[in-house]
Design a protein around this motif. Structure first.
Motif, PDB file in Angstrom:
ATOM      1  N   ARG A  56      13.051 -15.546 -14.685  1.00  0.00           N
ATOM      2  CA  ARG A  56      12.515 -16.746 -15.687  1.00  0.00           C
ATOM      3  C   ARG A  56      12.897 -15.753 -16.712  1.00  0.00           C
ATOM      4  O   ARG A  56      12.164 -14.698 -16.568  1.00  0.00           O
ATOM      5  CB  ARG A  56      11.493 -16.874 -14.950  1.00  0.00           C
ATOM      6  CG  ARG A  56      11.914 -18.368 -13.785  1.00  0.00           C
ATOM      7  CD  ARG A  56      10.412 -18.209 -13.286  1.00  0.00           C
ATOM      8  NE  ARG A  56      10.109 -18.989 -11.399  1.00  0.00           N
ATOM      9  CZ  ARG A  56       9.045 -18.596 -11.396  1.00  0.00           C
ATOM     10  NH1 ARG A  56       8.064 -18.607 -10.914  1.00  0.00           N
ATOM     11  NH2 ARG A  56       9.612 -19.219  -9.747  1.00  0.00           N
ATOM     12  N   SER A  57      11.780 -16.685 -17.982  1.00  0.00           N
ATOM     13  CA  SER A  57      11.831 -16.019 -19.128  1.00  0.00           C
ATOM     14  C   SER A  57      10.340 -14.739 -19.384  1.00  0.00           C
ATOM     15  O   SER A  57      10.117 -14.021 -19.718  1.00  0.00           O
ATOM     16  CB  SER A  57      11.649 -16.801 -20.522  1.00  0.00           C
ATOM     17  OG  SER A  57      10.225 -17.570 -19.804  1.00  0.00           O
ATOM     18  N   GLY A  58       9.590 -16.172 -17.921  1.00  0.00           N
ATOM     19  CA  GLY A  58       8.270 -14.859 -17.898  1.00  0.00           C
ATOM     20  C   GLY A  58       8.605 -13.905 -17.239  1.00  0.00           C
ATOM     21  O   GLY A  58       7.184 -13.979 -16.515  1.00  0.00           O
ATOM     22  N   PRO A  96       3.584 -14.907 -13.770  1.00  0.00           N
ATOM     23  CA  PRO A  96       4.765 -13.865 -13.441  1.00  0.00           C
ATOM     24  C   PRO A  96       4.837 -13.707 -12.069  1.00  0.00           C
ATOM     25  O   PRO A  96       3.819 -12.682 -11.609  1.00  0.00           O
ATOM     26  CB  PRO A  96       3.981 -13.242 -14.575  1.00  0.00           C
ATOM     27  CG  PRO A  96       2.706 -13.047 -14.254  1.00  0.00           C
ATOM     28  CD  PRO A  96       2.359 -14.925 -14.179  1.00  0.00           C
ATOM     29  N   ARG A  97       5.918 -13.383 -12.022  1.00  0.00           N
ATOM     30  CA  ARG A  97       6.794 -12.916 -10.778  1.00  0.00           C
ATOM     31  C   ARG A  97       7.099 -11.487 -11.240  1.00  0.00           C
ATOM     32  O   ARG A  97       7.541 -11.610 -12.159  1.00  0.00           O
ATOM     33  CB  ARG A  97       7.998 -13.042 -10.665  1.00  0.00           C
ATOM     34  CG  ARG A  97       7.993 -14.600  -9.679  1.00  0.00           C
ATOM     35  CD  ARG A  97       9.394 -15.476  -9.627  1.00  0.00           C
ATOM     36  NE  ARG A  97      10.247 -15.416 -10.155  1.00  0.00           N
ATOM     37  CZ  ARG A  97      11.564 -15.454 -10.218  1.00  0.00           C
ATOM     38  NH1 ARG A  97      11.922 -16.522  -8.932  1.00  0.00           N
ATOM     39  NH2 ARG A  97      12.611 -15.392 -11.101  1.00  0.00           N
ATOM     40  N   TYR A 136       4.050  -7.360 -22.373  1.00  0.00           N
ATOM     41  CA  TYR A 136       4.732  -8.193 -21.825  1.00  0.00           C
ATOM     42  C   TYR A 136       3.716  -9.434 -22.933  1.00  0.00           C
ATOM     43  O   TYR A 136       2.979 -10.990 -21.710  1.00  0.00           O
ATOM     44  CB  TYR A 136       4.173  -8.489 -20.155  1.00  0.00           C
ATOM     45  CG  TYR A 136       4.877  -7.569 -19.815  1.00  0.00           C
ATOM     46  CD1 TYR A 136       6.153  -8.624 -19.696  1.00  0.00           C
ATOM     47  CD2 TYR A 136       4.917  -6.026 -18.944  1.00  0.00           C
ATOM     48  CE1 TYR A 136       7.657  -7.331 -18.813  1.00  0.00           C
ATOM     49  CE2 TYR A 136       6.418  -5.432 -18.498  1.00  0.00           C
ATOM     50  CZ  TYR A 136       7.053  -6.215 -18.426  1.00  0.00           C
ATOM     51  OH  TYR A 136       8.404  -5.970 -17.257  1.00  0.00           O
ATOM     52  N   GLY A 137       3.237  -9.679 -23.989  1.00  0.00           N
ATOM     53  CA  GLY A 137       2.008 -10.251 -23.949  1.00  0.00           C
ATOM     54  C   GLY A 137       0.580 -10.497 -23.763  1.00  0.00           C
ATOM     55  O   GLY A 137       0.131 -11.544 -23.742  1.00  0.00           O
ATOM     56  N   ILE A 138       0.373  -9.459 -22.933  1.00  0.00           N
ATOM     57  CA  ILE A 138      -0.767  -9.852 -22.027  1.00  0.00           C
ATOM     58  C   ILE A 138      -2.351  -9.155 -22.713  1.00  0.00           C
ATOM     59  O   ILE A 138      -1.644  -8.101 -23.106  1.00  0.00           O
ATOM     60  CB  ILE A 138      -0.957  -9.682 -20.841  1.00  0.00           C
ATOM     61  CG1 ILE A 138       0.433 -10.323 -20.385  1.00  0.00           C
ATOM     62  CG2 ILE A 138      -2.162  -9.477 -19.861  1.00  0.00           C
ATOM     63  CD1 ILE A 138       0.814  -9.785 -18.466  1.00  0.00           C
ATOM     64  N   SER A 139      -3.585  -9.614 -22.924  1.00  0.00           N
ATOM     65  CA  SER A 139      -4.336  -8.857 -23.593  1.00  0.00           C
ATOM     66  C   SER A 139      -5.525  -8.747 -22.500  1.00  0.00           C
ATOM     67  O   SER A 139      -5.987  -9.140 -21.209  1.00  0.00           O
ATOM     68  CB  SER A 139      -5.085  -9.413 -24.371  1.00  0.00           C
ATOM     69  OG  SER A 139      -6.228  -9.139 -25.417  1.00  0.00           O
ATOM     70  N   LEU A 140      -6.064  -7.206 -23.061  1.00  0.00           N
ATOM     71  CA  LEU A 140      -6.358  -6.991 -21.270  1.00  0.00           C
ATOM     72  C   LEU A 140      -7.947  -6.174 -22.742  1.00  0.00           C
ATOM     73  O   LEU A 140      -7.755  -5.400 -23.162  1.00  0.00           O
ATOM     74  CB  LEU A 140      -6.044  -6.289 -20.483  1.00  0.00           C
ATOM     75  CG  LEU A 140      -5.031  -6.038 -19.520  1.00  0.00           C
ATOM     76  CD1 LEU A 140      -4.440  -5.128 -18.647  1.00  0.00           C
ATOM     77  CD2 LEU A 140      -5.306  -7.664 -18.676  1.00  0.00           C
ATOM     78  N   SER A 141      -8.959  -6.600 -21.777  1.00  0.00           N
ATOM     79  CA  SER A 141     -10.090  -6.055 -21.938  1.00  0.00           C
ATOM     80  C   SER A 141     -11.148  -4.215 -21.625  1.00  0.00           C
ATOM     81  O   SER A 141      -9.489  -3.499 -20.845  1.00  0.00           O
ATOM     82  CB  SER A 141     -11.135  -6.769 -21.291  1.00  0.00           C
ATOM     83  OG  SER A 141     -11.796  -6.310 -19.742  1.00  0.00           O
ATOM     84  N   GLU A 142     -11.346  -3.437 -21.790  1.00  0.00           N
ATOM     85  CA  GLU A 142     -10.840  -2.275 -22.240  1.00  0.00           C
ATOM     86  C   GLU A 142     -11.553  -2.294 -20.350  1.00  0.00           C
ATOM     87  O   GLU A 142     -10.670  -1.205 -19.716  1.00  0.00           O
ATOM     88  CB  GLU A 142     -11.934  -1.760 -22.625  1.00  0.00           C
ATOM     89  CG  GLU A 142     -12.214   0.525 -22.956  1.00  0.00           C
ATOM     90  CD  GLU A 142     -10.498   0.777 -22.649  1.00  0.00           C
ATOM     91  OE1 GLU A 142     -10.899   1.955 -22.239  1.00  0.00           O
ATOM     92  OE2 GLU A 142      -9.924   0.171 -23.437  1.00  0.00           O
TER      93      GLU A 142
END
Length: 321
Positions: free
Chosen positions: A67-69, A130-131, A239-245
């Motif tokens: 899959r694209s994700g 997401p897998r 992977y286009g994911i934004s994480l907090s510190e």
């Protein structure tokens, strides 16, 4: 004998174990019934572990539906696959619900495409995105759907000297693989690619051709050891994911070698002690002779000197005494 064992392994997969721990127990039981020479089989000139894979599984692999994700890891064995697999699991979990603590999920935690037969790949179709899964194959052996769906692949490398030593200890302590009479014997086999998944250098040279491709990012074991927080952020952004510190630091704490080693019984069952041995950089000095070091230096110079992957490996920093 190996082919017969593969057949029984596939039959056992039909009654899917309740969890990863049960699956490991069943695998170890099957391995105990094999002779050392039957623990590997050869497919298209490359060796694979007979208890975990089969000719049929490898023949079916091209039909895997990516899959694209998906979050896919590609690495040569013992380059940090299990470490990065957990990081991706935690990044994916954090992305799904930023407000919750990162939780330890041991159900099918490790997915390696070469080990997933048709029944297990069918189950994967029902896994939510997401897998997270991976492969020890190089670019040319990836399923076509990876390219069609533009699935992003995170390629993990480790300097070849530490990789060789880690791989040697893995074989010596792993009941699923044949052991070696000595480090010297293993080193000779490693240098000619007569180990599981073939040659480290062939693997690297093929990925070098695609290092600038869209959907490919190379990261090194040493880079993650230098600054794991920065590495986690880099992977998440890829992977286009934004994480907090705060979330990054939680993932870093869980991703330390000490934490993963302490949790290995839960995450990898009895196999955890085989996977998480030292996690150190520079361990090659414990086994390499001067002659072997020079042989590896010459091989690196001939194959990877002047390449982008060679530069990322910082060979002069990590592989010179």
């Amino acid at each position: 004998m190996a082919s017969e064992e593969n057949a029984s392994a596939k039959a056992g997969a039909a009654g899917e174990p309740q969890n990863f721990q049960e699956r490991v127990k069943n695998i170890l039981e099957r391995a105990s019934k094999l002779q050392s020479e039957d623990l590997l089989f050869r497919y298209n000139g490359v060796l694979y572990p007979a208890v975990l894979s089969s000719v049929e599984t490898l023949q079916e692999l091209p039909r895997f539906e990516a899959r694209s994700g998906d979050m896919m890891i590609a690495s040569y064995p013992k380059c940090g696959f299990n470490w990065v697999n957990q990081l991706l699991q935690d990044i994916a979990s954090a992305n799904q619900n930023e407000s919750e603590e990162v939780k330890l999920d041991t159900h099918f935690k490790v997915l390696l495409l070469e080990f997933e037969d048709s029944s297990r790949r069918e189950m994967m179709k029902n896994y939510p995105s997401p897998r997270v899964y991976g492969t020890h194959h190089h670019y040319e052996n990836l399923p076509q759907s990876v390219f069609e769906e533009k699935t992003k692949v995170l390629v993990v490398f480790r300097n070849p000297k530490d990789n060789a030593v880690s791989y040697y200890h893995f074989c010596q302590n792993n009941p699923l693989l044949p052991s070696f009479a000595s480090w010297d014997e293993f080193f000779k086999k490693y240098m000619i690619g007569e180990v599981g998944w073939g040659s480290y250098f062939d693997h690297a040279l093929i990925w070098e051709k695609h290092i600038d491709d869209e959907g490919v990012m190379v990261i090194t074991y040493e880079e993650l050891k230098e600054n794991l927080g920065k590495g986690v952020q880099k992977i998440a952004e890829y992977y286009g994911i934004s994480l907090s510190e705060e979330r990054i630091q939680k993932i870093v704490r869980r991703g330390s070698f000490q934490a993963m080693s302490e949790n290995s019984q839960e995450t990898h069952s009895s196999f955890g002690k085989v996977i998480f041995r030292r996690g150190a950089v520079g361990d090659w000095k414990s086994l390499f002779t001067e002659e072997q070091s020079q042989e590896m230096d010459a091989k690196f110079e001939a194959c990877l000197a002047g390449t982008k992957i060679g530069a990322k490996l910082k060979y002069d920093v990590y592989c010179k005494a």
